[in-house]
Scaffold this active site. Sequence first.
Site, PDB file in Angstrom:
ATOM      1  N   GLU A  18      -3.385  10.750  35.712  1.00 56.44           N
ATOM      2  CA  GLU A  18      -3.483  11.720  34.569  1.00 56.44           C
ATOM      3  C   GLU A  18      -4.898  12.358  34.559  1.00 56.44           C
ATOM      4  O   GLU A  18      -5.145  13.398  34.552  1.00 56.44           O
ATOM      5  CB  GLU A  18      -3.056  11.134  33.366  1.00 56.44           C
ATOM      6  CG  GLU A  18      -1.318  11.031  33.398  1.00 56.44           C
ATOM      7  CD  GLU A  18      -0.967  10.223  32.138  1.00 56.44           C
ATOM      8  OE1 GLU A  18      -1.548   9.403  31.621  1.00 56.44           O
ATOM      9  OE2 GLU A  18       0.063  10.831  31.399  1.00 56.44           O
ATOM     10  N   ALA A  46      -4.124   3.443  31.956  1.00 57.19           N
ATOM     11  CA  ALA A  46      -4.566   2.811  30.463  1.00 57.19           C
ATOM     12  C   ALA A  46      -4.578   1.400  30.539  1.00 57.19           C
ATOM     13  O   ALA A  46      -3.962   0.776  31.239  1.00 57.19           O
ATOM     14  CB  ALA A  46      -3.856   3.511  29.490  1.00 57.19           C
ATOM     15  N   GLU A 102       4.600   4.322  34.472  1.00 58.88           N
ATOM     16  CA  GLU A 102       4.695   3.865  32.892  1.00 58.88           C
ATOM     17  C   GLU A 102       6.273   3.216  32.627  1.00 58.88           C
ATOM     18  O   GLU A 102       6.544   2.416  31.913  1.00 58.88           O
ATOM     19  CB  GLU A 102       4.506   5.033  31.921  1.00 58.88           C
ATOM     20  CG  GLU A 102       2.950   5.368  31.731  1.00 58.88           C
ATOM     21  CD  GLU A 102       2.467   6.140  32.912  1.00 58.88           C
ATOM     22  OE1 GLU A 102       3.068   6.596  34.007  1.00 58.88           O
ATOM     23  OE2 GLU A 102       1.359   6.598  32.702  1.00 58.88           O
ATOM     24  N   GLY A 135      -2.613   6.767  33.842  1.00 59.60           N
ATOM     25  CA  GLY A 135      -3.696   7.450  33.218  1.00 59.60           C
ATOM     26  C   GLY A 135      -4.742   7.728  34.037  1.00 59.60           C
ATOM     27  O   GLY A 135      -5.343   8.821  33.960  1.00 59.60           O
TER      28      GLY A 135
HETATM   29  N1  DAK Z   1      -4.420  -2.559  32.448  1.00 59.14           N
HETATM   30  C1  DAK Z   1      -5.231  -3.420  32.434  1.00 59.14           C
HETATM   31  N2  DAK Z   1      -5.388  -4.605  33.353  1.00 59.14           N
HETATM   32  C2  DAK Z   1      -4.990  -3.947  34.574  1.00 59.14           C
HETATM   33  C3  DAK Z   1      -4.280  -3.029  34.856  1.00 59.14           C
HETATM   34  C4  DAK Z   1      -4.118  -2.058  33.675  1.00 59.14           C
HETATM   35  N3  DAK Z   1      -3.727  -0.885  33.663  1.00 59.14           N
HETATM   36  N4  DAK Z   1      -4.019  -2.703  36.097  1.00 59.14           N
HETATM   37  C5  DAK Z   1      -4.650  -3.917  36.596  1.00 59.14           C
HETATM   38  N5  DAK Z   1      -5.020  -4.569  35.782  1.00 59.14           N
HETATM   39  C6  DAK Z   1      -5.877  -5.805  35.895  1.00 59.14           C
HETATM   40  C7  DAK Z   1      -4.809  -6.988  36.193  1.00 59.14           C
HETATM   41  O1  DAK Z   1      -4.270  -7.390  35.055  1.00 59.14           O
HETATM   42  C8  DAK Z   1      -5.576  -7.896  36.933  1.00 59.14           C
HETATM   43  O2  DAK Z   1      -6.269  -8.666  35.992  1.00 59.14           O
HETATM   44  P1  DAK Z   1      -6.410 -10.392  35.872  1.00 59.14           P
HETATM   45  O3  DAK Z   1      -4.967 -10.867  35.981  1.00 59.14           O
HETATM   46  O4  DAK Z   1      -7.082 -10.663  37.395  1.00 59.14           O
HETATM   47  O5  DAK Z   1      -7.044 -10.681  34.731  1.00 59.14           O
HETATM   48  C9  DAK Z   1      -6.694  -7.195  37.807  1.00 59.14           C
HETATM   49  O6  DAK Z   1      -6.536  -6.050  37.067  1.00 59.14           O
HETATM   50  C10 DAK Z   1      -6.312  -6.933  39.288  1.00 59.14           C
HETATM   51  O7  DAK Z   1      -4.783  -6.633  39.159  1.00 59.14           O
HETATM   52  P2  DAK Z   1      -3.813  -7.093  40.342  1.00 59.14           P
HETATM   53  O8  DAK Z   1      -3.779  -8.621  40.323  1.00 59.14           O
HETATM   54  O9  DAK Z   1      -2.479  -6.698  39.593  1.00 59.14           O
HETATM   55  O10 DAK Z   1      -4.128  -6.345  41.552  1.00 59.14           O
HETATM   56  P3  DAK Z   1      -3.347  -6.160  42.596  1.00 59.14           P
HETATM   57  O11 DAK Z   1      -4.282  -5.653  43.813  1.00 59.14           O
HETATM   58  O12 DAK Z   1      -2.547  -7.410  42.875  1.00 59.14           O
HETATM   59  O13 DAK Z   1      -2.267  -4.510  42.211  1.00 59.14           O
HETATM   60  C11 DAK Z   1      -1.913  -2.557  41.056  1.00 59.14           C
HETATM   61  C12 DAK Z   1      -2.918  -3.510  41.825  1.00 59.14           C
HETATM   62  C13 DAK Z   1      -2.807  -1.500  40.821  1.00 59.14           C
HETATM   63  C14 DAK Z   1      -0.975  -2.290  42.055  1.00 59.14           C
HETATM   64  C15 DAK Z   1      -1.517  -3.468  39.791  1.00 59.14           C
HETATM   65  O14 DAK Z   1      -2.700  -4.123  39.205  1.00 59.14           O
HETATM   66  C16 DAK Z   1      -0.847  -2.578  38.802  1.00 59.14           C
HETATM   67  O15 DAK Z   1       0.309  -2.240  39.132  1.00 59.14           O
HETATM   68  N6  DAK Z   1      -1.461  -2.428  37.659  1.00 59.14           N
HETATM   69  C17 DAK Z   1      -0.863  -1.467  36.414  1.00 59.14           C
HETATM   70  C18 DAK Z   1      -0.505  -0.206  36.981  1.00 59.14           C
HETATM   71  C19 DAK Z   1       0.195   0.409  35.858  1.00 59.14           C
HETATM   72  O16 DAK Z   1       1.174   0.276  35.253  1.00 59.14           O
HETATM   73  N7  DAK Z   1      -0.510   1.540  35.343  1.00 59.14           N
HETATM   74  C20 DAK Z   1      -0.047   2.421  34.097  1.00 59.14           C
HETATM   75  C21 DAK Z   1      -0.489   1.947  32.871  1.00 59.14           C
HETATM   76  S1  DAK Z   1       0.030   2.724  31.362  1.00 59.14           S
HETATM   77  C22 DAK Z   1      -2.400   7.479  26.450  1.00 59.14           C
HETATM   78  C23 DAK Z   1      -3.098   8.058  27.688  1.00 59.14           C
HETATM   79  C24 DAK Z   1      -2.699   7.272  28.847  1.00 59.14           C
HETATM   80  C25 DAK Z   1      -1.816   6.397  28.699  1.00 59.14           C
HETATM   81  C26 DAK Z   1      -1.247   6.064  27.398  1.00 59.14           C
HETATM   82  C27 DAK Z   1      -1.679   6.718  26.406  1.00 59.14           C
HETATM   83  N8  DAK Z   1      -2.967   8.120  25.348  1.00 59.14           N
HETATM   84  C28 DAK Z   1      -4.070   8.980  25.008  1.00 59.14           C
HETATM   85  C29 DAK Z   1      -2.200   8.009  24.031  1.00 59.14           C
HETATM   86  C30 DAK Z   1      -1.704   5.965  30.063  1.00 59.14           C
HETATM   87  C31 DAK Z   1      -0.802   4.904  30.176  1.00 59.14           C
HETATM   88  C32 DAK Z   1      -0.908   3.894  31.497  1.00 59.14           C
HETATM   89  O17 DAK Z   1      -1.527   4.274  32.288  1.00 59.14           O
END
Ligand code: DAK
Length: 257
Positions: A111, A65, A131, A108
Site C-alpha cells: 500500500e 503493518a 491481510e 501495508g
Molecule cells: N509484522 C510484524 N513482524 C513481522 C511481520 C509483520 N508484518 N512480517 C514479518 N515479521 C517478523 C516475523 O514475525 C519474524 O520475527 P521473529 O519471529 O524472528 O521474531 C521476522 O519478521 C522474520 O519473518 P519470517 O521468519 O516470517 O521471515 P520469512 O523470510 O520466513 O517470511 C514473509 C517472510 C514476508 C513471507 C513473512 O514474514 C510474512 O508473511 N510476513 C507477514 C506478511 C503479512 O501478512 N503482511 C500483512 C500485514 S497486515 C492500517 C494501515 C495498514 C494496515 C493496517 C491498518 N491503518 C492505517 C489503519 C496494513 C495491514 C497489514 O499490512
Amino acid sequence: MELKNIIFNKSNKIATITLNRPKYLNALCEQLIKELNYVLDLLSKDDAIHVVIIKGSNKVFAAGADIYEMKDLKLISHIKKDFIKPWESISNFKKPIIASVAGYALGGGCEIAMMCDIIIAANNAQFGQPEINLGTIPAAGGTQRLVKAVGKSKAMELVLSGDMISAEDALNYGLVSKVVPLEDLEVQTANLAKNIANKSLPILILAKEAISRSFESTLSEGMINERRLFQSTFELEDRKEGMTAFLEKRSPKFKNC
Ligand code: DAK
C-alpha cells in the site's frame, strides 16, 4: 526526532528514505510511520529537494503493518484513534516520490508503494495483500488503489487469495513502471530520480497534482483541473524559460519559480 526505524539522507535535490527495521522485515510499526511523517514534513518544506525515494533492503521493502502491534487492538481503539491518518502523509505529499522495491512489498508495504508516484521493482520483488490470511482486509488503500492499478479482477484475486505476485507480473498488470535486475535497482532508481530532480520544482508539483487528481475525479473534472493547472504554469518564470531555451536550442536553466 531520533530516527530508529528509517535512514534518511539528501543529496543533489534527491532525498532517500530507507525503511530500516530488518529484524521485523521493515514491518510498519507506529514509530516508523511517525518517523516517516516527520521526515516527509521536513522535506515538504525543503525547497532544495525535488524528489523523494522510499526504499527498503534487498530482501524486503516492507512486510506490512506490524502484526504484533495490531494483534490485540479492538474496534474501540480504531474508533478512538484514527490509525489511517498518519499513513496519509505519503499520499498527500506534493513532490514526486519513487518507491524502489526489492523483495517483499506486502500488505501495508504494498500500500505504501502504491501511495508513491512511481514504483520501480527489482526482479526479486514480490507484491501482495495477504491481510485475508490474518482474518482482516487491507486498510490503507489495498482495496482501492490496487483496483485502479491492476483492474477489478486481478485486485479481487490478490485480495481474496492473499497470494503474492512477482515483479514481472506486477509489470504486466501495470502496478509497477519497470523491473530491473536487483543489482541495478539503486542506479536505475537514482537515474530516474536525477532526471526528474532536474526539472522545475513548481512544475513537477503541478504535473503530479494533475495526475493524482485523475484518480479522484471524473474525466471531465480531471480535464478541467488539468487545463487550470496548465494555465497556471504561464504565471511561472520556469515555463517561459523552458520554451525560450527550446527555441534557443539550449538546456533550460530553471529557477524553480
Ligand atoms: N509484522 C510484524 N513482524 C513481522 C511481520 C509483520 N508484518 N512480517 C514479518 N515479521 C517478523 C516475523 O514475525 C519474524 O520475527 P521473529 O519471529 O524472528 O521474531 C521476522 O519478521 C522474520 O519473518 P519470517 O521468519 O516470517 O521471515 P520469512 O523470510 O520466513 O517470511 C514473509 C517472510 C514476508 C513471507 C513473512 O514474514 C510474512 O508473511 N510476513 C507477514 C506478511 C503479512 O501478512 N503482511 C500483512 C500485514 S497486515 C492500517 C494501515 C495498514 C494496515 C493496517 C491498518 N491503518 C492505517 C489503519 C496494513 C495491514 C497489514 O499490512
